[in-house]
Write a protein that holds these residues in place. Structure first.
Motif, PDB file in Angstrom:
ATOM      1  N   VAL A 175      12.064  29.765   6.467  1.00 55.63           N
ATOM      2  CA  VAL A 175      10.749  30.433   6.621  1.00 55.63           C
ATOM      3  C   VAL A 175       9.598  29.548   7.147  1.00 55.63           C
ATOM      4  O   VAL A 175       9.525  28.385   6.658  1.00 55.63           O
ATOM      5  CB  VAL A 175      10.266  31.009   5.459  1.00 55.63           C
ATOM      6  CG1 VAL A 175       9.029  31.770   5.616  1.00 55.63           C
ATOM      7  CG2 VAL A 175      11.185  32.044   4.934  1.00 55.63           C
ATOM      8  N   PRO A 176       9.112  29.807   8.279  1.00 54.15           N
ATOM      9  CA  PRO A 176       7.922  28.911   8.876  1.00 54.15           C
ATOM     10  C   PRO A 176       6.771  28.370   7.658  1.00 54.15           C
ATOM     11  O   PRO A 176       6.528  29.267   7.020  1.00 54.15           O
ATOM     12  CB  PRO A 176       7.320  29.676   9.945  1.00 54.15           C
ATOM     13  CG  PRO A 176       8.573  30.699  10.449  1.00 54.15           C
ATOM     14  CD  PRO A 176       9.114  30.980   9.055  1.00 54.15           C
ATOM     15  N   VAL A 177       6.547  27.259   7.656  1.00 51.41           N
ATOM     16  CA  VAL A 177       5.604  26.817   6.918  1.00 51.41           C
ATOM     17  C   VAL A 177       6.027  26.596   5.246  1.00 51.41           C
ATOM     18  O   VAL A 177       6.143  25.739   4.910  1.00 51.41           O
ATOM     19  CB  VAL A 177       4.156  27.434   7.063  1.00 51.41           C
ATOM     20  CG1 VAL A 177       3.076  26.464   6.150  1.00 51.41           C
ATOM     21  CG2 VAL A 177       3.656  27.242   8.441  1.00 51.41           C
ATOM     22  N   LEU A 178       6.318  27.688   4.888  1.00 49.07           N
ATOM     23  CA  LEU A 178       6.553  27.908   3.515  1.00 49.07           C
ATOM     24  C   LEU A 178       8.071  27.366   3.204  1.00 49.07           C
ATOM     25  O   LEU A 178       8.077  26.522   2.265  1.00 49.07           O
ATOM     26  CB  LEU A 178       6.750  29.399   2.995  1.00 49.07           C
ATOM     27  CG  LEU A 178       5.434  30.210   3.001  1.00 49.07           C
ATOM     28  CD1 LEU A 178       5.705  31.720   2.564  1.00 49.07           C
ATOM     29  CD2 LEU A 178       4.231  29.408   2.187  1.00 49.07           C
ATOM     30  N   GLY A 179       8.697  27.387   3.914  1.00 50.86           N
ATOM     31  CA  GLY A 179      10.232  26.459   3.969  1.00 50.86           C
ATOM     32  C   GLY A 179      10.019  24.987   3.807  1.00 50.86           C
ATOM     33  O   GLY A 179      10.833  24.334   3.204  1.00 50.86           O
ATOM     34  N   ALA A 180       8.927  24.703   4.536  1.00 54.55           N
ATOM     35  CA  ALA A 180       8.739  22.976   4.572  1.00 54.55           C
ATOM     36  C   ALA A 180       7.860  22.771   3.190  1.00 54.55           C
ATOM     37  O   ALA A 180       8.108  21.504   2.776  1.00 54.55           O
ATOM     38  CB  ALA A 180       7.987  22.924   5.858  1.00 54.55           C
TER      39      ALA A 180
END
Length: 291
Positions: A175-180
């Motif tokens: 998930v973009p951003v949240l996954g990082a």
């Protein structure tokens, strides 16, 4: 006999919003616990539709019964006297959840005793619907302190992203951003058999979020002193559970620190509960003075 009082007081819209939030999470839990095998969840043994129904019943005890008590407090003065006894019965049934062992983090399978608080929740919902049908639903409008309420809610909703995903049965990886930002699928090697950092299913951090959001919403209905005190306690208790769960999963499990924040799920003489009670007193006084 209608549910509304002689002045025709409508149902506070905040109560309707709270019920909507609780219903959404209940559907998520039912879907996830029916779909995912029990071995991939937390302290449950059933799977399929039975497993989903079982976990929803426990969810109705904790945290929904605690929230239903606050809802009953918001409704009580708006009900006709003939219906207030139903609210008192509902409150007594919901209060069963306070009895030690009715809900245990070590065993989240439903038991017959869990039906008592669930009936209290159902009665609170019936009274809510009756009041809405008799007097309509008030508009949300604007209240003093809404900017602060929205800011707190926004921060906590971001922090709760891993638990929202877990309720839906997926990880944030990819998930973009949240996954990082958040670790969710990453295995935690110190626990056999190497479960993910954030297991699928419902978390007590999510329970804490629901308690805090409820306190923020119902604080808009101009509660009296007892209700203000209960909402302040709900707010601080919810924050304590959010902090404990987030720290455990996103800080301690990454190895950044060697110590954990206190578990405050069950009331007991401890530093964590001393902080909760002290914060409750402060927030309760401030809330009354700024109302």
């Amino acid at each position: 006999m209608t549910a509304a009082d002689p002045d025709g007081a409508p149902l506070p819209a905040e109560v309707a919003v709270v019920w909507a939030l609780l219903a959404v999470v209940a559907v998520e839990i039912a879907f996830t616990y029916s779909r995912i095998p029990a071995r991939e969840l937390y302290h449950v043994s059933g799977s399929g539709l039975e497993g989903g129904a079982s976990r929803v019943l426990v969810y109705l005890d904790f945290p929904v019964a605690l929230i239903a008590l606050a809802i009953l407090g918001a409704l009580y003065g708006r009900l006709r006297r003939g219906l207030r006894w139903i609210a008192l019965v509902a409150a007594a049934l919901c209060a069963v959840v306070f009895w030690p062992g009715v809900v245990s983090q070590a065993n989240l399978d439903a038991r017959p005793v869990n039906a008592l608080a669930a009936v209290g929740v159902l009665l609170a919902l019936v009274l809510t619907i009756a009041l809405a049908r008799a007097g309509g639903v008030a508009r949300l409008g604007r209240r003093r302190g809404d900017a602060a309420r929205i800011a707190v809610a926004a921060v906590l909703l971001v922090l709760a992203a891993p638990w929202v995903a877990a309720d839906l049965g997926f990880f944030l990886n990819g998930v973009p951003v949240l996954g990082a930002v958040f670790h969710t699928k990453t295995p935690f090697p110190d626990l056999y058999p190497f479960p993910p950092t954030v297991h699928h299913g419902h978390h007590h951090g999510m329970d804490g979020l629901l308690l805090v959001l409820t306190a923020l919403l119902l604080s808009r209905v101009r509660p009296g002193a007892p209700m203000t005190a209960y909402l302040a306690l709900m707010f601080c208790y919810g924050l304590g559970n959010i902090a404990n769960d987030a720290w455990l999963e996103q800080v301690w499990k990454r190895g950044w620190v060697s110590w954990q924040l206190p578990n405050v799920l069950e009331p007991k003489p401890s530093l964590g509960w001393a902080v909760i009670l002290a914060a409750t007193a402060v927030i309760g006084v401030v809330a009354r003075r700024t109302a």
